[in-house]
Design a protein around this motif. Sequence first.
Motif, PDB file in Angstrom:
ATOM      1  N   LEU A 147      51.259  26.365   1.289  1.00 56.36           N
ATOM      2  CA  LEU A 147      49.971  26.087  -0.012  1.00 56.36           C
ATOM      3  C   LEU A 147      50.300  26.973  -0.481  1.00 56.36           C
ATOM      4  N   CYS A 184      37.435  24.513   3.869  1.00 54.83           N
ATOM      5  CA  CYS A 184      38.754  25.095   3.241  1.00 54.83           C
ATOM      6  C   CYS A 184      39.477  26.157   4.246  1.00 54.83           C
ATOM      7  N   CYS A 232      45.330  24.490   4.087  1.00 58.31           N
ATOM      8  CA  CYS A 232      45.818  22.896   3.695  1.00 58.31           C
ATOM      9  C   CYS A 232      46.044  22.314   5.278  1.00 58.31           C
ATOM     10  N   THR A 238      44.657  15.317   0.642  1.00 57.78           N
ATOM     11  CA  THR A 238      43.363  16.544   0.450  1.00 57.78           C
ATOM     12  C   THR A 238      44.964  17.074  -0.820  1.00 57.78           C
ATOM     13  N   CYS A 239      46.023  16.869  -0.942  1.00 61.31           N
ATOM     14  CA  CYS A 239      46.319  17.333  -1.831  1.00 61.31           C
ATOM     15  C   CYS A 239      46.288  17.431  -3.481  1.00 61.31           C
ATOM     16  N   ARG A 242      41.874  17.802  -3.286  1.00 58.88           N
ATOM     17  CA  ARG A 242      41.036  19.077  -3.655  1.00 58.88           C
ATOM     18  C   ARG A 242      42.001  19.450  -4.422  1.00 58.88           C
TER      19      ARG A 242
END
Length: 267
Positions: A147, A184, A232, A238-239, A242
């Motif tokens: 990330l 997060c 992440c 998620t990519c 979020r």
Amino acid sequence: MSWLEGELTTLALCWRIERRDGVTIGLTAHDRDIVWDGLVHHAAPGMLPSAITRGAGLDPASMDVTGALTSAAIGEADLLAGRWDGARVAIFACDWTDPGSQVALGEGTIGAVETRSGMLTAELRGAMAALERPVVEATSPECRADLGDKRCRVAMAGRRRFAVVTAIADTLLTLDAAEPAANCYGQGRLRWIGGANSGLEGAILSSDGATVTLRRPPPVDAPGRVLLIEGCDRTLATCAGRFGNALNFRGEPYLPGIDLLTRYPGG
């Protein structure tokens, strides 16, 4: 090198060790301290290296250094806490009457460390050891980028936050501020910037409100100020959802995996 050719040599082995947090120490096998390049190399007569082999081949070069643990130089508590992991080491031989006359013997990073009965044995891995790593990536359903790196390209400026750890219960840390979004900090990093753990870093397993769960408990059970870095879970969902970064996803989520071999008609 006339100082090596005389009938009486004044040879001393020296080590310059630079930790990842910037702390630098010098050690020498001589019985007196040696000052070179602005750094005092403290006398540690018990520090002895294994045979040093230098060649032009591509075999990974490594060696071992064995010596006594001393609180003034390298303490057992710091070793177990990981402060010396990955530290850079430069080894050279010099004329103790004139430290400017020297021969470089090798350099590398600290690898495996073993402590036993007050003695330290550290493996030094040379630059050629990097050839042991895979040179190409294997396919995976999860993203292979980290990330915020140059392949991920997610801006991390607003995804690092300071907080204060107010309580520690094994791997569960309580913070003075809640997370901005659910989990997060999961799969992220926690860096201690104050207290007894200052300079150390740990992996975050998950976060929930004002608590975070580490993969391993901190070396010292002492609250302090920390820097939290978002993480992440490396999935496409998620990519895209979020981070809005599906274009830079570095994985193959729809590529058939090994489970394809176990399927059968009607299964």
